[in-house]
Design a protein around this motif. Structure first.
Motif, PDB file in Angstrom:
ATOM      1  N   GLY A  84       1.520  -0.145  -9.812  1.00 45.87           N
ATOM      2  CA  GLY A  84       1.286  -1.074 -10.912  1.00 45.87           C
ATOM      3  C   GLY A  84       2.229  -2.257 -10.837  1.00 45.87           C
ATOM      4  N   SER A  85       3.527  -1.969 -10.799  1.00 46.80           N
ATOM      5  CA  SER A  85       4.538  -3.014 -10.727  1.00 46.80           C
ATOM      6  C   SER A  85       5.794  -2.457 -10.085  1.00 46.80           C
ATOM      7  CB  SER A  85       4.872  -3.537 -12.135  1.00 46.80           C
ATOM      8  OG  SER A  85       6.083  -4.262 -12.147  1.00 46.80           O
ATOM      9  N   THR A  86       6.307  -3.128  -9.067  1.00 49.54           N
ATOM     10  CA  THR A  86       7.555  -2.674  -8.451  1.00 49.54           C
ATOM     11  C   THR A  86       8.720  -2.821  -9.431  1.00 49.54           C
ATOM     12  OG1 THR A  86       7.968  -4.841  -7.428  1.00 49.54           O
ATOM     13  CG2 THR A  86       6.776  -3.197  -6.111  1.00 49.54           C
ATOM     14  N   ALA A 105       5.931  -2.526  -1.976  1.00 46.30           N
ATOM     15  CA  ALA A 105       4.516  -2.165  -2.079  1.00 46.30           C
ATOM     16  C   ALA A 105       3.661  -3.112  -1.250  1.00 46.30           C
ATOM     17  CB  ALA A 105       4.063  -2.189  -3.526  1.00 46.30           C
ATOM     18  N   ASP A 106       2.535  -2.582  -0.788  1.00 43.97           N
ATOM     19  CA  ASP A 106       1.524  -3.404  -0.123  1.00 43.97           C
ATOM     20  C   ASP A 106       0.682  -4.150  -1.145  1.00 43.97           C
ATOM     21  OD1 ASP A 106      -0.240  -4.238   2.132  1.00 43.97           O
ATOM     22  OD2 ASP A 106      -1.685  -2.966   1.084  1.00 43.97           O
ATOM     23  N   GLU A 107       0.495  -3.532  -2.310  1.00 44.26           N
ATOM     24  CA  GLU A 107      -0.363  -4.123  -3.353  1.00 44.26           C
ATOM     25  C   GLU A 107       0.180  -3.741  -4.719  1.00 44.26           C
ATOM     26  OE1 GLU A 107      -5.126  -4.101  -4.394  1.00 44.26           O
ATOM     27  OE2 GLU A 107      -4.161  -2.217  -3.831  1.00 44.26           O
ATOM     28  N   TRP A 119       0.206 -12.461 -12.277  1.00 41.63           N
ATOM     29  CA  TRP A 119       0.584 -12.754 -10.893  1.00 41.63           C
ATOM     30  C   TRP A 119      -0.330 -11.955  -9.984  1.00 41.63           C
ATOM     31  CZ3 TRP A 119       3.551 -16.040  -8.163  1.00 41.63           C
ATOM     32  CH2 TRP A 119       3.861 -15.719  -6.851  1.00 41.63           C
ATOM     33  N   SER A 120      -1.061 -12.655  -9.142  1.00 42.47           N
ATOM     34  CA  SER A 120      -1.938 -11.985  -8.189  1.00 42.47           C
ATOM     35  C   SER A 120      -1.104 -11.353  -7.087  1.00 42.47           C
ATOM     36  CB  SER A 120      -2.919 -13.003  -7.588  1.00 42.47           C
ATOM     37  OG  SER A 120      -3.705 -12.414  -6.584  1.00 42.47           O
ATOM     38  N   ALA A 121      -1.332 -10.052  -6.813  1.00 45.88           N
ATOM     39  CA  ALA A 121      -0.524  -9.346  -5.821  1.00 45.88           C
ATOM     40  C   ALA A 121      -1.396  -8.455  -4.957  1.00 45.88           C
ATOM     41  CB  ALA A 121       0.563  -8.522  -6.512  1.00 45.88           C
ATOM     42  N   PRO A 122      -2.282  -9.065  -4.145  1.00 39.63           N
ATOM     43  CA  PRO A 122      -3.226  -8.267  -3.351  1.00 39.63           C
ATOM     44  C   PRO A 122      -2.581  -7.641  -2.122  1.00 39.63           C
ATOM     45  CG  PRO A 122      -3.518 -10.596  -2.898  1.00 39.63           C
ATOM     46  CD  PRO A 122      -2.508 -10.512  -4.006  1.00 39.63           C
ATOM     47  N   SER A 123      -3.311  -6.746  -1.517  1.00 37.41           N
ATOM     48  CA  SER A 123      -2.867  -6.105  -0.278  1.00 37.41           C
ATOM     49  C   SER A 123      -2.586  -7.166   0.786  1.00 37.41           C
ATOM     50  CB  SER A 123      -3.954  -5.147   0.219  1.00 37.41           C
ATOM     51  OG  SER A 123      -3.600  -4.585   1.462  1.00 37.41           O
ATOM     52  N   ILE A 206      10.691  -9.753  -6.279  1.00 35.30           N
ATOM     53  CA  ILE A 206      10.278 -10.857  -5.410  1.00 35.30           C
ATOM     54  C   ILE A 206       8.841 -10.611  -4.964  1.00 35.30           C
ATOM     55  CG2 ILE A 206      10.757 -12.135  -3.291  1.00 35.30           C
ATOM     56  CD1 ILE A 206      13.635 -11.018  -3.445  1.00 35.30           C
ATOM     57  N   GLY A 207       7.994 -11.577  -5.196  1.00 33.04           N
ATOM     58  CA  GLY A 207       6.604 -11.475  -4.755  1.00 33.04           C
ATOM     59  C   GLY A 207       6.276 -12.607  -3.803  1.00 33.04           C
ATOM     60  N   VAL A 208       5.847 -12.263  -2.592  1.00 34.12           N
ATOM     61  CA  VAL A 208       5.562 -13.263  -1.560  1.00 34.12           C
ATOM     62  C   VAL A 208       4.115 -13.131  -1.113  1.00 34.12           C
ATOM     63  CG1 VAL A 208       6.257 -14.220   0.669  1.00 34.12           C
ATOM     64  CG2 VAL A 208       7.948 -13.027  -0.750  1.00 34.12           C
ATOM     65  N   ASN A 209       3.394 -14.228  -1.147  1.00 29.91           N
ATOM     66  CA  ASN A 209       2.037 -14.252  -0.604  1.00 29.91           C
ATOM     67  C   ASN A 209       2.158 -14.319   0.918  1.00 29.91           C
ATOM     68  OD1 ASN A 209       1.089 -14.481  -3.290  1.00 29.91           O
ATOM     69  ND2 ASN A 209       1.259 -16.711  -3.200  1.00 29.91           N
ATOM     70  N   ALA A 210       2.133 -13.188   1.551  1.00 25.19           N
ATOM     71  CA  ALA A 210       2.360 -13.132   3.006  1.00 25.19           C
ATOM     72  C   ALA A 210       1.034 -13.210   3.746  1.00 25.19           C
ATOM     73  CB  ALA A 210       3.146 -11.868   3.359  1.00 25.19           C
ATOM     74  N   ASN A 211       0.501 -12.075   4.172  1.00 21.79           N
ATOM     75  CA  ASN A 211      -0.742 -12.063   4.943  1.00 21.79           C
ATOM     76  C   ASN A 211      -1.932 -11.938   4.000  1.00 21.79           C
ATOM     77  OD1 ASN A 211       0.992 -12.127   7.119  1.00 21.79           O
ATOM     78  ND2 ASN A 211       0.871  -9.930   7.495  1.00 21.79           N
ATOM     79  N   VAL A 212      -2.134 -13.000   3.223  1.00 20.03           N
ATOM     80  CA  VAL A 212      -3.139 -13.018   2.167  1.00 20.03           C
ATOM     81  C   VAL A 212      -4.007 -14.267   2.330  1.00 20.03           C
ATOM     82  CG1 VAL A 212      -3.530 -13.040  -0.331  1.00 20.03           C
ATOM     83  CG2 VAL A 212      -1.550 -11.816   0.609  1.00 20.03           C
ATOM     84  N   ASP A 213      -5.325 -14.100   2.215  1.00 17.20           N
ATOM     85  CA  ASP A 213      -6.230 -15.242   2.277  1.00 17.20           C
ATOM     86  C   ASP A 213      -6.116 -16.093   1.018  1.00 17.20           C
ATOM     87  OD1 ASP A 213      -7.274 -14.541   4.754  1.00 17.20           O
ATOM     88  OD2 ASP A 213      -8.889 -13.325   3.878  1.00 17.20           O
ATOM     89  N   ALA A 214      -6.306 -17.389   1.173  1.00 19.00           N
ATOM     90  CA  ALA A 214      -6.235 -18.295   0.031  1.00 19.00           C
ATOM     91  C   ALA A 214      -7.259 -17.934  -1.035  1.00 19.00           C
ATOM     92  CB  ALA A 214      -6.447 -19.733   0.496  1.00 19.00           C
TER      93      ALA A 214
END
Length: 313
Positions: A84-86, A105-107, A119-123, A206-214
């Motif tokens: 749910g939330s780190t 977490a991955d997601e 905050w969007s936090a997808p896989s 810390i939330g980073v949009n890493a390997n995520v599609d726009a």
């Protein structure tokens, strides 16, 4: 991950080692070493038996052991495929007395940003919370938010992204055509519990949009994938944690590091506080993280607020 397996990973990250040598170093039986080697293989590590001993030849793409393997910082990692939330989990660990723990977490399915914004936090992203117990008063806690922003920015730059910091807690890719002055790459949310003169625990999310599609991100956001291609998340997280650990050990160095990577300084900004709107040029940052804005009348020191980069006239 249990302590024996973690210690085994530490030994194998430096060189090959035989079962008897590992048993002696870890003060366990050879059967216990074999059991933990098999457990690592079950996690996805490729551990080969050679004449020199056990050798790790490949690691899983992401996970607790993956990040801890070769990590040069004193953190224990707790990994979740989905959570749910780190930060929520981090608070639970902090309340139980934990310190120097990273929830990764991955997601995330229930994440939030500053001012409780969604905050969007997808896989495919990097979603983590660091739990630690700094020896400082609560008033100094914001310096660790700045340290986290520097650590994230440096990791992003190593991954090939021209990232910089937007006060107070965003890592962005500068873009004067964007609505608020930059495409958001990462956000930071710091929480704490303490008494009048000391922090009991601090939690830096810390939330980073890493390997995520726009297409999976809200408008105005970007990702490492979009800017520079996919990043090896294991390495990214290790660099982030190692840099953060270095900075938290030397708080006096944080402001200069932040200034070096700041996108806000020198820009005309509008800052919404709880009581007023302040507009002017951001000229500096003061300990423990206040923004100095030069208005037409005076320099204002702003400790908290929502900052917008104004487009050049």
């Amino acid at each position: 991950m249990n302590e024996t397996r973690r210690a085994l990973l530490g030994e194998l990250s430096s060189s090959a080692a035989s079962g008897p040598a590992l048993a002696e170093r870890l003060d366990v039986s050879r059967a216990a070493v074999w059991k933990q080697v098999e457990a690592l293989r079950d996690e996805g590590f490729v551990v080969e038996s050679t004449e020199a001993g056990y050798v790790v030849t490949a690691v899983p793409e992401f996970g607790a052991g993956t990040v801890e393997y070769g990590l040069d910082a004193p953190y224990t990692v707790e990994y979740h495929d989905t959570i749910g939330s780190t930060n929520d989990r981090g608070r639970e660990l902090a309340a139980a007395g934990a310190s120097d723990v990273v929830v990764l977490a991955d997601e995330q399915t229930g994440s939030r940003g500053r001012l409780r914004r969604a905050w969007s936090a997808p896989s495919g992203g990097v979603w983590l919370s660091i739990v630690f117990r700094p020896d400082c008063p609560p008033a100094h806690a914001p310096i660790y938010t700045l340290a986290a922003a520097v650590a994230t920015t440096r990791a992003a730059r190593e991954a090939g992204v021209d990232a910089s910091i937007k006060w107070p807690n965003d890592v962005v890719v500068s873009d004067d055509t964007a609505e608020r002055g930059g495409r958001k790459l990462a956000g930071i949310l710091t929480e704490m519990e303490g008494e009048a003169n000391r922090v009991s625990w601090l939690l830096v999310g810390i939330g980073v949009n890493a390997n995520v599609d726009a297409s999976a991100l809200p408008a105005g956001a970007t990702s490492i994938r979009e800017e520079a291609g996919d990043v090896e998340r294991r390495v990214f997280v290790q660099r982030l944690l190692e840099t953060f650990d270095e900075l938290r050990g030397d708080p006096d160095s944080v402001l200069d590091a932040w200034r070096e990577h700041a996108d806000t300084l020198g820009r005309r900004v509008r800052v919404e506080t709880t009581s007023e709107t302040i507009e002017g040029v951001a000229v500096d940052v003061e300990f423990p993280g206040a923004l100095v804005v030069r208005t037409d009348e005076e320099d204002r020191v702003i400790h908290t607020g929502d900052c917008e980069h104004l487009r050049p006239v």
